[in-house]
Design a protein around this motif. Structure first.
Motif, short mmCIF file in Angstrom:
data_model
loop_
_atom_site.label_atom_id
_atom_site.label_comp_id
_atom_site.label_asym_id
_atom_site.label_seq_id
_atom_site.Cartn_x
_atom_site.Cartn_y
_atom_site.Cartn_z
N THR A 69 0.82 -1.22 0.00
CA THR A 69 0.00 0.00 0.00
C THR A 69 0.85 1.27 0.00
O THR A 69 0.31 2.38 -0.02
N SER A 119 -4.08 -1.77 6.98
CA SER A 119 -4.56 -1.90 5.60
C SER A 119 -5.23 -3.23 5.33
O SER A 119 -5.77 -3.43 4.22
N MET A 170 -9.94 -8.06 -8.07
CA MET A 170 -9.67 -7.38 -6.81
C MET A 170 -8.90 -8.33 -5.90
O MET A 170 -9.27 -9.50 -5.73
N ILE A 171 -7.81 -7.82 -5.31
CA ILE A 171 -7.02 -8.63 -4.37
C ILE A 171 -7.16 -7.98 -2.99
O ILE A 171 -7.09 -6.75 -2.87
N THR A 172 -7.36 -8.79 -1.97
CA THR A 172 -7.51 -8.27 -0.62
C THR A 172 -6.14 -8.16 0.05
O THR A 172 -5.38 -9.14 0.07
N VAL A 173 -5.83 -7.00 0.58
CA VAL A 173 -4.56 -6.80 1.29
C VAL A 173 -4.60 -7.60 2.60
O VAL A 173 -5.60 -7.60 3.31
N GLU A 174 -3.48 -8.30 2.87
CA GLU A 174 -3.40 -9.10 4.10
C GLU A 174 -2.38 -8.49 5.05
O GLU A 174 -1.42 -7.85 4.61
N GLY A 212 -7.60 -6.09 4.59
CA GLY A 212 -9.00 -6.06 4.15
C GLY A 212 -9.25 -5.10 3.00
O GLY A 212 -10.26 -5.18 2.31
N LYS A 213 -8.30 -4.17 2.80
CA LYS A 213 -8.43 -3.22 1.70
C LYS A 213 -8.41 -3.97 0.37
O LYS A 213 -7.68 -4.96 0.22
N GLN A 214 -9.20 -3.50 -0.60
CA GLN A 214 -9.24 -4.17 -1.91
C GLN A 214 -8.40 -3.38 -2.92
O GLN A 214 -8.54 -2.17 -3.02
N LYS A 229 0.24 -11.96 -3.67
CA LYS A 229 -0.21 -11.67 -2.31
C LYS A 229 0.19 -10.24 -1.98
O LYS A 229 1.36 -9.86 -2.21
#
Ligand code: A2P
Length: 336
Positions: A13, A42, A53-57, A44-46, A35
């Motif tokens: 991010t 951050s 769309m990838i979800t930030v982990e 859960g951010k898409q 990934k």
């Protein structure tokens, strides 16, 4: 690596992380999964990548169990802690911080200059050099190949993107405050950066040089395999968004003319001459912003030093100075 690798971006991010994502996309980097890792803030951010769309982990010690290549850009502290964890899990780390750059078992790579070094990474970590070093060497390497680099005297004019998203936000908010007649707020820099220059980047060392300046002194030696190379530098933060500029006087082993120097850039990847002062043609930081190419201009025979040229080089700090160079290193890894 014989199949498309599983890739992770650590610091996805951030200013550089976002650009790594863009480089992977625009360069059609072949990957089988991606990934995106950042802080808990951050998670859960898409984020969009190649139409999905990838979800930030959240970054954890278990983040690397199913990753082949991890591109780190979340600061030195995160690299020091997590790069060895990723490497132990069998992942090759391309690290954008300064944490491992001087480790003799960690190669320091600019793909246009020392690509072979990327294949000897006993710690499973490859270091991406300091942005100012990369951009300076993109201008000096074609000349070094023919004339033998001996001494470098440089001053850098470094954009606020080098301080991450926070640096960019601080410049913007200070400009707004000043234009609106309000007092400026200083969080990232000790002095006002809007409409000003700050001749200090990173902390001072006992030598009187800052850490940033010492990176310039030491990293060029390692990348060029020139342990005796003499370098001196003053690094200055300037109110520019993204591209760094460097004024360089370089002395060579052999005599060098401007005409010979110009020819040395013919066909060199990643660097172009933009040098026609009579027609007011020379590069400004805006010319390289959002681009992959470093531009060289104002090239002239130095009048004070023998066998020397003085020149000006600009390059996008976030791209060639960081994200692009890291992705090029990853491309090298999958090329074999
Ligand atoms: P986050 O956005 O969640 O704070 P920049 O250099 O532009 O400031 O970006 C720094 C990057 O490093 C961001 O992606 C940031 O994530 C990430 N980062 C900062 N602290 C951590 C941390 N403790 N764990 C994982 N990522 C981090």
């Amino acid at each position: 690596m014989n199949k498309a690798p599983k890739v992770a971006i650590v610091g996805a991010t951030g200013a550089v992380g976002v650009e790594i994502l863009s480089c992977l996309e625009t360069r059609n980097f072949p990957l089988s999964s991606l990934k995106l890792l950042a802080s808990a803030r951050s998670a859960g951010k898409q984020v969009a990548f190649r139409g999905e769309m990838i979800t930030v982990e959240e970054l954890t010690e278990n983040s690397f169990n199913d990753v082949d290549i991890a591109l780190f850009s979340a600061g030195g502290g995160i690299s020091l802690k997590y790069a060895p964890i990723a490497a132990a899990a069998g992942c090759v780390v391309v690290d954008n911080s300064s944490a491992f750059r001087q480790d003799p078992d960690v190669p320091l790579v600019v793909p246009e200059i020392n690509p072979e070094a990327a294949f000897n990474h006993p710690r499973n970590i490859i270091a991406n050099p300091n942005c100012t070093t990369i951009i300076t060497l993109m201008a000096l390497f074609p000349l070094h190949e023919q004339f033998g680099l001996k001494t470098v005297i440089a001053s850098s004019y470094q954009a606020v993107s080098g301080s991450g998203q926070q640096g960019i936000a601080e410049l913007e908010s200070q400009v707004r405050s000043i234009v609106d007649g309000h007092p400026v707020e200083k969080k990232v820099y000790a002095h006002q950066i809007a409409f000003n220059l700050i001749p200090q980047i990173d902390a001072f060392t006992d030598t009187g040089y800052t850490k940033e300046e010492l990176k310039m002194l030491n990293e060029g030696r390692k990348i060029l395999s020139l342990p005796e190379l003499k370098v001196t530098c003053t690094c200055v933060r300037v109110p520019v968004y993204r591209s760094h500029s460097i004024s360089v006087t370089a002395q060579f082993e052999k005599p060098i003319s401007v005409e010979e120097a110009q020819k040395a850039f013919d066909g060199k990847p990643g660097v172009e001459l933009m040098d026609d002062p009579a027609n007011i043609v020379w590069p400004t930081p805006l010319d390289s912003t959002n681009g992959d190419t470093c531009y060289v201009g104002r090239m002239r025979k130095d009048l004070a030093i023998d066998n020397a040229l003085t020149l000006w080089v600009v390059g996008d700090q976030v791209r060639k100075g960081a994200a692009l160079n890291a992705v090029q290193i990853a491309e090298l890894l999958i090329s074999r």
